[in-house]
Design an enzyme around this catalytic site. Structure first.
Site, short mmCIF file in Angstrom:
data_model
loop_
_atom_site.label_atom_id
_atom_site.label_comp_id
_atom_site.label_asym_id
_atom_site.label_seq_id
_atom_site.Cartn_x
_atom_site.Cartn_y
_atom_site.Cartn_z
N LYS A 69 0.86 -1.20 0.00
CA LYS A 69 0.00 0.00 0.00
C LYS A 69 0.89 1.24 0.00
O LYS A 69 0.82 2.09 0.90
CB LYS A 69 -0.97 0.00 1.18
CG LYS A 69 -1.95 -1.16 1.11
CD LYS A 69 -3.25 -0.88 1.78
CE LYS A 69 -4.29 -1.93 1.45
NZ LYS A 69 -3.86 -3.32 1.70
N ALA A 71 2.49 4.68 -0.30
CA ALA A 71 1.84 6.00 -0.23
C ALA A 71 2.85 7.04 0.24
O ALA A 71 2.61 7.75 1.22
CB ALA A 71 0.64 5.96 0.71
N PRO A 74 7.20 10.46 -4.53
CA PRO A 74 7.58 9.62 -5.68
C PRO A 74 8.92 8.91 -5.51
O PRO A 74 9.04 7.71 -5.78
CB PRO A 74 7.63 10.62 -6.84
CG PRO A 74 6.65 11.68 -6.44
CD PRO A 74 6.74 11.80 -4.94
N SER A 121 -12.39 -1.24 1.28
CA SER A 121 -13.51 -2.10 1.67
C SER A 121 -14.02 -1.88 3.10
O SER A 121 -15.10 -2.33 3.43
CB SER A 121 -13.09 -3.57 1.52
OG SER A 121 -11.97 -3.84 2.34
N ALA A 178 -14.27 -12.98 5.44
CA ALA A 178 -14.19 -12.39 6.78
C ALA A 178 -14.83 -11.00 6.85
O ALA A 178 -15.33 -10.60 7.90
CB ALA A 178 -12.73 -12.34 7.22
N GLN A 179 -14.80 -10.25 5.76
CA GLN A 179 -15.40 -8.91 5.78
C GLN A 179 -16.89 -8.94 5.39
O GLN A 179 -17.51 -7.90 5.18
CB GLN A 179 -14.62 -7.97 4.88
CG GLN A 179 -13.22 -7.64 5.42
CD GLN A 179 -12.48 -6.65 4.54
OE1 GLN A 179 -12.86 -5.49 4.42
NE2 GLN A 179 -11.42 -7.11 3.90
#
Ligand code: XMP
Length: 238
Positions: A69, A71, A74, A121, A178-179
């Site tokens: 992920k 973030a 650059p 999600s 699970a979600q």
């Protein structure tokens, strides 16, 4: 050619902290029939650093996605992606909200697939991300990314956001099991891959669970394609 095929598949999320479990599962998935990929998340990566990717690379011929992920600015984002690709990742996941320059820096490496997170999600994603996601989806066309993450927990958003995305971008979708979502919910809404973690990894026989979930997903996808509808929600819960 993107590393991930554009056909329905299951991405198994490797977030376990037990290294032998990860290696066993990667090895057994070699014998599973179907279209699989392995996604390495931070909890597993932190056990071994970049060797986590190297070790799974030795155990599998399935595509490996590094889910760092990413973030950062650059320069740093590019550095992280480069390390992951060199260790054996075929794809990396980057947050799109950090900006075009971050995604472009990773695309410009031309070392593998780049997958951008457009929406998430979990419930808190509606606090800020939902407002941004349509704008991000519309803006991705000329960056050259290969895939996007859209949430299985919001199938109506998969349908809507897909219309704004470039045609050649694949969609991977977490939130199954699970979600709370059912196997096939994301595929029926238009995703190419469903991401499944705990429902596979915590099963008594994870490789068998992966095969069963894959078969169920394909069955549901076939049923909905033959009905010609994206509204078939008659799957069984995990
Ligand atoms: P479970 O155990 O819930 O694992 O099946 C889900 C996996 O998917 C990741 N995840 C996400 N990754 N955007 C992402 O890029 C999301 O919205 C998202 N939701 C879940 C999670 O890290 C885990 O590996």
């Amino acid at each position: 050619m993107p590393a991930l095929k554009r056909e329905p598949g299951i991405i198994v999320a490797f977030d376990m902290e037990e290294i032998p479990l990860a290696i066993d599962l990667a090895e057994s998935l070699e014998f599973a029939k179907g279209n699989f990929a392995i996604k390495i998340g931070r909890p597993f990566e932190l056990q071994l650093g970049l060797h986590a990717i190297e070790r799974i690379r030795m155990a599998t011929s399935h595509p490996i996605i590094y889910d760092g992920k990413i973030a950062d600015i650059p320069h740093i984002s590019e550095k992280i992606a480069k390390i992951a690709y060199r260790a054996g990742a075929d794809a990396v996941i980057v947050h799109a909200f950090v900006g075009r320059d971050v995604m472009e820096a990773i695309v410009d490496l031309r070392m593998g697939d780049v997958i951008a997170i457009v929406d998430m999600s979990h419930p808190g994603s509606s606090n800020y991300m939902e407002e941004l996601s349509a704008r991000i989806a519309r803006d991705l066309g000329d960056i050259g990314i290969d895939g996007v993450v859209l949430p299985a927990t919001k199938p109506e958003r998969i349908e809507r956001l897909k219309e704004l995305l470039p045609d050649d971008v694949y969609v991977i979708s977490p939130g199954i099991g699970a979600q709370g979502m059912m196997v096939g919910d994301a595929i029926v809404a238009g995703a190419d891959y469903e991401i499944v973690g705990r429902a596979i990894v915590e099963a008594d026989d994870p490789a068998r669970a992966a095969s069963r979930i894959y078969d169920e997903m394909i069955e549901r996808w076939r049923r909905s394609s033959s009905l010609g509808t994206q509204q078939d929600r008659s799957s069984s819960p995990l």
